[in-house]
Write an enzyme that holds these catalytic residues in place. Structure first.
Site, PDB file in Angstrom:
ATOM      1  N   ASP A  51       0.837  -1.202   0.000  1.00 47.32           N
ATOM      2  CA  ASP A  51       0.000   0.000   0.000  1.00 47.32           C
ATOM      3  C   ASP A  51       0.872   1.253   0.000  1.00 47.32           C
ATOM      4  O   ASP A  51       0.494   2.300   0.513  1.00 47.32           O
ATOM      5  CB  ASP A  51      -0.919  -0.020   1.228  1.00 47.32           C
ATOM      6  CG  ASP A  51      -2.047   1.004   1.114  1.00 47.32           C
ATOM      7  OD1 ASP A  51      -2.585   1.413   2.159  1.00 47.32           O
ATOM      8  OD2 ASP A  51      -2.364   1.409  -0.025  1.00 47.32           O
ATOM      9  N   LYS A  72       2.957   3.470  -5.672  1.00 45.52           N
ATOM     10  CA  LYS A  72       2.407   2.467  -6.618  1.00 45.52           C
ATOM     11  C   LYS A  72       3.457   1.980  -7.609  1.00 45.52           C
ATOM     12  O   LYS A  72       3.391   0.847  -8.051  1.00 45.52           O
ATOM     13  CB  LYS A  72       1.186   3.052  -7.326  1.00 45.52           C
ATOM     14  CG  LYS A  72       0.141   3.625  -6.364  1.00 45.52           C
ATOM     15  CD  LYS A  72      -0.137   2.724  -5.156  1.00 45.52           C
ATOM     16  CE  LYS A  72      -0.783   3.440  -4.001  1.00 45.52           C
ATOM     17  NZ  LYS A  72      -0.764   2.647  -2.748  1.00 45.52           N
ATOM     18  N   ASP A  75      -3.186  -3.055  -2.482  1.00 42.42           N
ATOM     19  CA  ASP A  75      -4.234  -2.037  -2.558  1.00 42.42           C
ATOM     20  C   ASP A  75      -4.041  -1.199  -3.822  1.00 42.42           C
ATOM     21  O   ASP A  75      -2.938  -1.132  -4.382  1.00 42.42           O
ATOM     22  CB  ASP A  75      -4.177  -1.117  -1.323  1.00 42.42           C
ATOM     23  CG  ASP A  75      -5.387  -0.180  -1.247  1.00 42.42           C
ATOM     24  OD1 ASP A  75      -5.254   0.900  -0.649  1.00 42.42           O
ATOM     25  OD2 ASP A  75      -6.455  -0.530  -1.790  1.00 42.42           O
ATOM     26  N   ASN A  76      -5.108  -0.553  -4.292  1.00 43.89           N
ATOM     27  CA  ASN A  76      -5.039   0.461  -5.349  1.00 43.89           C
ATOM     28  C   ASN A  76      -4.609  -0.048  -6.720  1.00 43.89           C
ATOM     29  O   ASN A  76      -3.991   0.691  -7.488  1.00 43.89           O
ATOM     30  CB  ASN A  76      -4.079   1.589  -4.940  1.00 43.89           C
ATOM     31  CG  ASN A  76      -4.372   2.141  -3.581  1.00 43.89           C
ATOM     32  OD1 ASN A  76      -3.545   2.078  -2.680  1.00 43.89           O
ATOM     33  ND2 ASN A  76      -5.581   2.674  -3.401  1.00 43.89           N
ATOM     34  N   GLU A  80     -11.311   4.225  -1.411  1.00 45.17           N
ATOM     35  CA  GLU A  80     -11.790   4.541  -0.059  1.00 45.17           C
ATOM     36  C   GLU A  80     -12.670   5.796  -0.038  1.00 45.17           C
ATOM     37  O   GLU A  80     -12.342   6.816  -0.612  1.00 45.17           O
ATOM     38  CB  GLU A  80     -10.606   4.717   0.911  1.00 45.17           C
ATOM     39  CG  GLU A  80      -9.478   5.594   0.434  1.00 45.17           C
ATOM     40  CD  GLU A  80      -8.389   4.810  -0.268  1.00 45.17           C
ATOM     41  OE1 GLU A  80      -8.660   3.725  -0.792  1.00 45.17           O
ATOM     42  OE2 GLU A  80      -7.249   5.287  -0.307  1.00 45.17           O
TER      43      GLU A  80
HETATM   44  O1  LIG Z   1      -0.118   7.011  -2.474  1.00 44.50           O
HETATM   45  C1  LIG Z   1      -0.795   6.213  -1.847  1.00 44.50           C
HETATM   46  N1  LIG Z   1      -0.271   5.464  -0.879  1.00 44.50           N
HETATM   47  C2  LIG Z   1       1.174   5.576  -0.560  1.00 44.50           C
HETATM   48  C3  LIG Z   1       1.403   6.364   0.719  1.00 44.50           C
HETATM   49  C4  LIG Z   1       2.694   5.925   1.320  1.00 44.50           C
HETATM   50  N2  LIG Z   1       2.939   5.842   2.630  1.00 44.50           N
HETATM   51  N3  LIG Z   1       4.187   5.365   2.769  1.00 44.50           N
HETATM   52  C5  LIG Z   1       4.677   5.166   1.565  1.00 44.50           C
HETATM   53  C6  LIG Z   1       5.978   4.601   1.317  1.00 44.50           C
HETATM   54  C7  LIG Z   1       6.545   3.746   2.278  1.00 44.50           C
HETATM   55  C8  LIG Z   1       7.785   3.165   2.071  1.00 44.50           C
HETATM   56  C9  LIG Z   1       8.458   3.435   0.902  1.00 44.50           C
HETATM   57  N4  LIG Z   1       9.675   3.022   0.446  1.00 44.50           N
HETATM   58  C10 LIG Z   1       9.830   3.603  -0.768  1.00 44.50           C
HETATM   59  N5  LIG Z   1       8.781   4.363  -1.090  1.00 44.50           N
HETATM   60  C11 LIG Z   1       7.917   4.281  -0.060  1.00 44.50           C
HETATM   61  C12 LIG Z   1       6.670   4.870   0.134  1.00 44.50           C
HETATM   62  N6  LIG Z   1       3.770   5.506   0.612  1.00 44.50           N
HETATM   63  C13 LIG Z   1      -2.274   6.115  -2.074  1.00 44.50           C
HETATM   64  C14 LIG Z   1      -2.892   7.087  -2.863  1.00 44.50           C
HETATM   65  C15 LIG Z   1      -4.274   7.043  -3.083  1.00 44.50           C
HETATM   66  C16 LIG Z   1      -4.931   8.077  -3.916  1.00 44.50           C
HETATM   67  C17 LIG Z   1      -6.012   7.731  -4.737  1.00 44.50           C
HETATM   68  C18 LIG Z   1      -6.644   8.696  -5.517  1.00 44.50           C
HETATM   69  C19 LIG Z   1      -6.199  10.009  -5.484  1.00 44.50           C
HETATM   70  F1  LIG Z   1      -6.823  10.941  -6.217  1.00 44.50           F
HETATM   71  C20 LIG Z   1      -5.126  10.364  -4.657  1.00 44.50           C
HETATM   72  C21 LIG Z   1      -4.498   9.404  -3.884  1.00 44.50           C
HETATM   73  C22 LIG Z   1      -5.058   6.036  -2.508  1.00 44.50           C
HETATM   74  C23 LIG Z   1      -4.434   5.078  -1.726  1.00 44.50           C
HETATM   75  O2  LIG Z   1      -5.152   4.062  -1.146  1.00 44.50           O
HETATM   76  C24 LIG Z   1      -3.054   5.093  -1.523  1.00 44.50           C
HETATM   77  O3  LIG Z   1      -2.510   4.086  -0.770  1.00 44.50           O
HETATM   78 MG   LIG Z   2      -3.939   2.497  -0.555  1.00 44.23          MG
END
Ligand SMILES: O=C(NCCc1nnc(-c2ccc3[nH]cnc3c2)[nH]1)c1cc(-c2ccc(F)cc2)cc(O)c1O
Ligand SMILES: [Mg+2]
Length: 214
Positions: free
Chosen positions: A141, A144, A169-170, A199
């Site tokens: 999650d 992406k 997810d996603n 969500e």
């Molecule tokens: O970007 C997302 N999630 C990612 C957050 C994250 N939290 N931690 C990290 C990490 C953790 C270790 C990592 N190591 C390397 N990159 C890393 C990134 N990434 C995300 C975005 C949406 C979304 C949908 C529609 C929209 F209009 C705008 C947004 C919906 C979702 O359910 C998501 O999960």
């Molecule tokens: Mg997500």
């Protein structure tokens, strides 16, 4: 100074949820996201699918990539058997700081290892740092464009065993096309799509469950 959305989400948890009650923490976040501000938690609808997969797998070792505010961390950890371990990776220190407090409010800090850092750096260190040989369940999650490279990295590091479950997810929104193509076409995975919605919206999204065949 202005508060951030994760800070306001934490405030809603501390105001509306009961300490030590994970379900009330989950409910408080969902209520905040429906009534006040959208946030990128897996949410209640996809969260039910997540719960059913966690309950079915009954994992002893779980890796979550992408903690954000800890919503799915709380959902997963609240379903784990005693002595099971959930390692969750968060890249953004501000998100991590909020997630620690959300997890603590739920009373689940003993089941959760929250690591701040990049998946590419930490996946190769899982065994030496945490004594984890393989993961029974991985919840993807995070960014992406990291799903596919990190899955290949987990394979290379021997962190997946015959029967390990990847739940992503996603896969529709924002979408992970290269990852989907890989797990659906590779003979080493058996994949299944659980159709749902982004969500707190009516936009299509879903979870992809993939069993590693070894
Ligand atoms: O970007 C997302 N999630 C990612 C957050 C994250 N939290 N931690 C990290 C990490 C953790 C270790 C990592 N190591 C390397 N990159 C890393 C990134 N990434 C995300 C975005 C949406 C979304 C949908 C529609 C929209 F209009 C705008 C947004 C919906 C979702 O359910 C998501 O999960
Ligand atoms: Mg997500």
């Amino acid at each position: 100074t202005q508060s951030t959305r994760p800070q306001r989400l934490l405030g809603a948890v501390q105001k509306n949820a009961t300490r030590g009650d994970p379900r009330s923490v989950v409910q408080a976040i969902d209520q905040f996201c429906r009534q006040k501000e959208w946030a990128m938690n897996v949410g209640d609808e996809k969260g039910c699918i997540l719960d059913s997969v966690v309950s079915e797998v009954n994992p002893a070792t779980v890796l979550e990539l992408g903690t954000y505010c800890g919503y799915s961390t709380v959902r997963i950890a609240s379903l784990l058997p005693p002595h099971a371990k959930l390692i969750t990776l968060e890249f953004n220190p501000d998100f991590a700081a909020i997630a620690r407090q959300v997890i603590a409010w739920a009373g689940l800090e003993d089941k959760v290892h929250l690591i701040e850092g990049a998946s590419g750096d930490w996946i190769p260190k899982m065994t030496e740092q945490f004594g984890v040989k393989t993961f029974d369940l991985v919840f993807l999650d995070h960014w992406k464009d990291r799903y596919l490279p990190d899955t290949m990295l987990m394979e290379e590091c021997g962190l997946l065993r015959k029967g390990s479950i990847l739940l992503a997810d996603n896969v529709i929104c924002p979408g992970t096309p290269d990852y989907l193509e890989y797990v659906r076409s590779s003979p080493r995975y058996e994949s299944q799509y659980f159709k749902s919605h982004l969500e707190y919206t009516k936009v299509e999204d879903g979870l992809e469950k993939s069993v590693f065949l070894g």
